[in-house]
Every structure is written in C-alpha cells, then in structure tokens.
Design a protein around this motif. Structure first.
Motif, mmCIF file in Angstrom:
data_model
loop_
_atom_site.group_PDB
_atom_site.id
_atom_site.type_symbol
_atom_site.label_atom_id
_atom_site.label_comp_id
_atom_site.label_asym_id
_atom_site.label_seq_id
_atom_site.Cartn_x
_atom_site.Cartn_y
_atom_site.Cartn_z
ATOM 1 N N LYS A 151 -22.488 27.244 40.777
ATOM 2 C CA LYS A 151 -23.108 27.180 42.380
ATOM 3 C C LYS A 151 -21.877 27.562 42.778
ATOM 4 C CE LYS A 151 -26.062 25.329 45.930
ATOM 5 N NZ LYS A 151 -26.326 24.281 46.553
ATOM 6 N N THR A 152 -21.287 29.033 44.006
ATOM 7 C CA THR A 152 -20.420 29.248 44.303
ATOM 8 C C THR A 152 -20.637 28.145 46.031
ATOM 9 O OG1 THR A 152 -20.685 31.802 43.247
ATOM 10 C CG2 THR A 152 -19.957 30.917 46.147
ATOM 11 N N LEU A 153 -20.195 27.992 46.246
ATOM 12 C CA LEU A 153 -20.042 27.514 47.553
ATOM 13 C C LEU A 153 -18.890 28.001 48.941
ATOM 14 C CD1 LEU A 153 -19.443 23.841 45.679
ATOM 15 C CD2 LEU A 153 -21.402 24.674 46.887
ATOM 16 N N ASP A 154 -19.966 29.116 49.678
ATOM 17 C CA ASP A 154 -18.760 29.106 50.605
ATOM 18 C C ASP A 154 -19.089 28.695 51.905
ATOM 19 O OD1 ASP A 154 -17.208 31.017 49.144
ATOM 20 O OD2 ASP A 154 -18.738 32.432 49.643
ATOM 21 N N VAL A 155 -17.961 27.942 52.913
ATOM 22 C CA VAL A 155 -18.408 27.400 54.114
ATOM 23 C C VAL A 155 -18.719 28.793 55.385
ATOM 24 C CG1 VAL A 155 -17.625 26.157 56.101
ATOM 25 C CG2 VAL A 155 -16.867 25.556 53.646
ATOM 26 N N PRO A 156 -19.923 28.371 55.432
ATOM 27 C CA PRO A 156 -20.324 29.664 56.673
ATOM 28 C C PRO A 156 -19.106 30.103 57.781
ATOM 29 C CG PRO A 156 -22.489 28.110 56.414
ATOM 30 C CD PRO A 156 -21.082 27.135 55.689
ATOM 31 N N GLY A 157 -18.956 31.173 57.613
ATOM 32 C CA GLY A 157 -17.541 31.440 58.356
ATOM 33 C C GLY A 157 -16.365 31.507 58.041
ATOM 34 N N THR A 158 -16.252 31.133 56.471
ATOM 35 C CA THR A 158 -14.724 31.967 56.083
ATOM 36 C C THR A 158 -14.748 32.952 56.638
ATOM 37 O OG1 THR A 158 -13.698 31.188 55.018
ATOM 38 C CG2 THR A 158 -16.672 31.600 53.789
ATOM 39 N N SER A 159 -13.471 33.699 56.258
ATOM 40 C CA SER A 159 -12.898 33.991 55.893
ATOM 41 C C SER A 159 -12.926 34.933 54.838
ATOM 42 C CB SER A 159 -11.404 34.309 56.949
ATOM 43 O OG SER A 159 -10.272 33.311 56.381
ATOM 44 N N GLY A 160 -12.985 33.976 53.432
ATOM 45 C CA GLY A 160 -12.951 34.331 52.695
ATOM 46 C C GLY A 160 -11.817 33.372 51.514
ATOM 47 N N VAL A 161 -12.066 32.451 52.129
ATOM 48 C CA VAL A 161 -11.114 30.297 51.179
ATOM 49 C C VAL A 161 -11.708 30.176 51.676
ATOM 50 C CG1 VAL A 161 -9.012 30.059 51.235
ATOM 51 C CG2 VAL A 161 -9.190 32.316 52.147
#
Length: 274
Positions: A151-161
């Motif tokens: 499951k991919t976890l990307d914090v909302p608003g991240t610039s790609g990290v």
C-alpha cells in the motif's frame, strides 16, 4: 453560595535520559536503529573490511547479519517481540533493496511494480513492514507491506518525498515528508494523516512508535541535530553528552529505552533509558 476553584494542571516532569554506548568490537562506526521489548538492539556497523554489516546485540553478544545478496547490509528495525528484523542491502548493481529476516530466512521487499529502489525501516509483531521506495520518476513514496501486498503512503501535499519509518502493533505508522520546504512528520492511523512535528524544529523526522503511541524523532534547529521523544503527549529533547548538537534518535520500545547515534562524519551508537 459555594464556589469551586480548579487548580491549574501541573506541568509534566522533565524526562532524564541516561546514556550508554553501543559498542561493536573491531568496528569503526556504529549506528543503532531499533530495539525490541526485551532490549535486543539492531543496527549497522563498518567492519575492518571497510564494508557495512548489519548486527543484532543481545546483552554483550553480537550477531553479524549479512544479506547473502548484498555487498553491504543495514538492519533498520526489529519487531517488539524480536522475531523479525528489517532493513536493506546493497547488491552489485548499487540499487538498494529492502528485506525481512525471520529466523535465518531473508525475504526481499523490493517495493511495488515500478519501484527502482526500496528500503524497509519498521516492522511489528504481525510482520507488517513499512519503508520507502523510489519510482522511475525519482519520486519517493512510503509503503506498507502486509501479507505480501503493498500500500503506497503519500502524505497529502507532499512534493514527492514520503518515508514511512515505524509501525506499532496497532498499525499506527509514523513517517516524514517534504512539502517543498521543511521536512515534517506525520502519524497515519490507516485512514488519516496527522501532523506531529517537534515544536520549534526547523525540520522534523519521526522515526519510531511504540505500543503506547510514544514517538522518537531526530530534528534540526539553529543549534544542530537533536533527538526528541514524545511521551504521554509531552515532547522532550535530548543529546548524547558526547554528541551535543549531533544526536539522532531512531528507535524505542515499551520499556522506556531508546536507541540512536551521534556524530557527523562517523557515528557512534547509544542506548538510553528515561
């Protein structure tokens, strides 16, 4: 008429940290990254061969851990019950890949389809693993690996990290992320992301979470790099006395013990009680 007055709540007492070194005989550098409930420490050291090796340390007994596919091995986390260790190895291609170690069996955790490199940083007693992978566009994503699925976890608003670093037995995950400015920290409960930055930090890197929801960090401010512990809702800063302004907090357990490292060009591991 009777009046009732409420006394102001007393401030939480400041925590006192007692440090001891984590030593690996024959090493030129030691990083301590994780600690189990019983106090087994895992990490990485540079040996006399000049290469990085993983290790586990139980009392004074050191066990070297080398992924058979790797030219260098880094152990990053251990489950609370001590049954699983995670980390990453560097193969001859130079592209890092995560692993899970159970007993003597290494299992690759290369990231989901399209991943070019991966790192495994945290694991719980259910063998749920968190870490980070990079895609072909060089974007970095956190991940949860559960029952062989990602499951991919990307914090909302991240610039790609986004980098997921720790998971407890309730499935709460801590991570840090970049929003085209300072690095921030977040707690993910399976549905929502909550910001959990160290107050006053210019950059905040959450590293681990225990059963009680306590979180260990390293953070930056105008005076350098320091460790921080969020315990019972209160933040405490700490520095190894030998590494004031260059101390990193990495792992914690449920028995008031933490581990980390201090240094700049070379590093020395520590464990501490509070």
């Amino acid at each position: 008429m009777a009046l009732t007055f409420m006394a102001p709540a007393a401030a939480a007492p400041a925590l006192t940290f007692k440090f001891t070194a984590v030593n690996i005989p024959g090493s030129s550098q030691v990083n301590a990254f994780g600690i189990s409930t019983s106090g087994v420490i895992v990490g990485e050291y540079i040996g006399s061969d000049g290469l990085p090796h993983g290790f586990s340390l139980k009392g004074k007994t050191v066990t070297t851990i080398n992924d058979p596919k790797g030219l260098g091995t880094f152990c990053q986390g251990i489950s609370p019950n001590g049954s699983a260790i995670v980390g990453y190895y560097i193969p001859s291609t130079g592209k890092n890949f995560g692993f899970l170690l159970k007993g003597k069996k290494f299992t690759d955790i290369p990231g989901p389809k399209g991943a070019t490199i991966s790192f495994a940083f945290g694991v719980n007693d259910s063998d749920e693993v968190v870490g980070m992978y990079e895609d072909t566009a060089f974007k970095k994503h956190g991940f949860l690996w559960k029952n062989g699925k990602y499951k991919t976890l990307d914090v909302p608003g991240t610039s790609g990290v986004t980098t997921a670093t720790g998971i407890n037995n309730s499935g709460d995950i801590v991570m840090y992320w970049d929003n085209s400015g300072p690095f921030e920290s977040a707690l993910y409960n399976g549905k929502t992301y909550k910001t959990i930055n160290v107050p006053g930090a210019s950059n905040s890197f959450a590293q681990g979470i225990n059963t009680n929801g306590d979180v260990i960090y390293w953070f930056a401010d105008s005076k350098g790099i320091h460790g921080a512990l969020q315990h019972g809702g209160t933040f405490s800063h700490f520095d190894d006395p030998k590494g004031v302004g260059e101390t990193y907090g990495y792992g914690l357990n449920d028995n008031r013990k933490i581990v980390g490292s201090w240094g700049k060009s070379t590093f020395q591991g520590y464990q501490a009680t509070y």
